[in-house]
Write a protein that holds these residues in place. Sequence first.
Motif, PDB file in Angstrom:
ATOM      1  N   GLN A  88     -89.923  22.876 -46.331  1.00 39.72           N
ATOM      2  CA  GLN A  88     -88.514  23.267 -46.264  1.00 39.72           C
ATOM      3  C   GLN A  88     -87.981  22.979 -44.864  1.00 39.72           C
ATOM      4  N   VAL A  89     -86.879  22.228 -44.802  1.00 36.01           N
ATOM      5  CA  VAL A  89     -86.257  21.869 -43.519  1.00 36.01           C
ATOM      6  C   VAL A  89     -84.840  22.428 -43.512  1.00 36.01           C
ATOM      7  N   PRO A  90     -84.618  23.579 -42.891  1.00 40.57           N
ATOM      8  CA  PRO A  90     -83.260  24.156 -42.881  1.00 40.57           C
ATOM      9  C   PRO A  90     -82.328  23.396 -41.957  1.00 40.57           C
ATOM     10  N   LEU A  91     -81.046  23.510 -42.237  1.00 42.37           N
ATOM     11  CA  LEU A  91     -80.010  23.011 -41.334  1.00 42.37           C
ATOM     12  C   LEU A  91     -79.515  24.204 -40.534  1.00 42.37           C
ATOM     13  N   LEU A  92     -79.708  24.176 -39.233  1.00 37.67           N
ATOM     14  CA  LEU A  92     -79.359  25.320 -38.396  1.00 37.67           C
ATOM     15  C   LEU A  92     -77.837  25.462 -38.276  1.00 37.67           C
ATOM     16  N   PRO A  93     -77.336  26.691 -38.127  1.00 38.98           N
ATOM     17  CA  PRO A  93     -75.892  26.924 -37.993  1.00 38.98           C
ATOM     18  C   PRO A  93     -75.291  26.116 -36.845  1.00 38.98           C
ATOM     19  N   GLY A  94     -74.095  25.573 -37.101  1.00 40.64           N
ATOM     20  CA  GLY A  94     -73.403  24.803 -36.083  1.00 40.64           C
ATOM     21  C   GLY A  94     -73.843  23.358 -35.995  1.00 40.64           C
TER      22      GLY A  94
END
Length: 257
Positions: free
Chosen positions: A48-54
């Motif tokens: 799982q590779v999240p997209l960080l906020p901003g």
Amino acid sequence: MQITGRPVTPLFFPGNRTGIVLIHGFTGSPGEVEPLGRALAAQGWTVQVPLLPGHGTDVEELARTCWRDWVAAAEKAVVELRQKCDRVYLAGLSMGGLISLYLAHYQPVVGVISLAAPIYLKNKKAYLAPYLRWVRRYAPKERQEDGHYLLTHFNYDHIPLAALVSLLEFIRTARKQLPLVQVPVLLIQGDADETVDPASAEYIFHQLGSREKKLLSLPGGRHLLPLGPQRQQVAEAAIAFINSLEEQSNEGVSRRI
């Protein structure tokens, strides 16, 4: 004030009940760690590779976030993956590597793979951000990536100074937590890193509380290791690290049975 490639989304590669949360770096996107994620997924593991906020939108949005937002998003990904997997690892590039080390104290993960995590930044002008932020909002980003990267991966061409100040705060916070990390850790650092001083890896290695830890230094390695010429070596080292811990776990189960 941004450079756009393909659409930016989180990545998820379904697999077995061994999972890895893989975290991108500051101003970057999941694409910069995608080759490593695919290599890990090819072993049958869930990644799982999240997209960080901003990130993955525009610099104005990044300016409205702080390190607590980035860490919270990564931690949420760990919690989500633990619902699908029995054993979860943390891995990350640059700030993502430091987030991985930071979260290893708070989440029950098996091990950490940290690539080019920052303690010392190469660009000393970055340390002026707490003062410059009051007279300017953004600073142009020095471009050292090759043209292929810029064409195929999303990244910002400016850095919000407020977000950079928050990154510096996070580095100070995370470095104090290093002695609390007890899980096995693999550190990978290129000795030609143009963004992070390679001395960062030595500092982290010696400060870690982990009994099982390894530092792999890559001659000629630059900052974006998962995209560089050593990407295969990086993937092989990460796979070997996880395999060794999985084998230890399986041996422990066999002995108990």
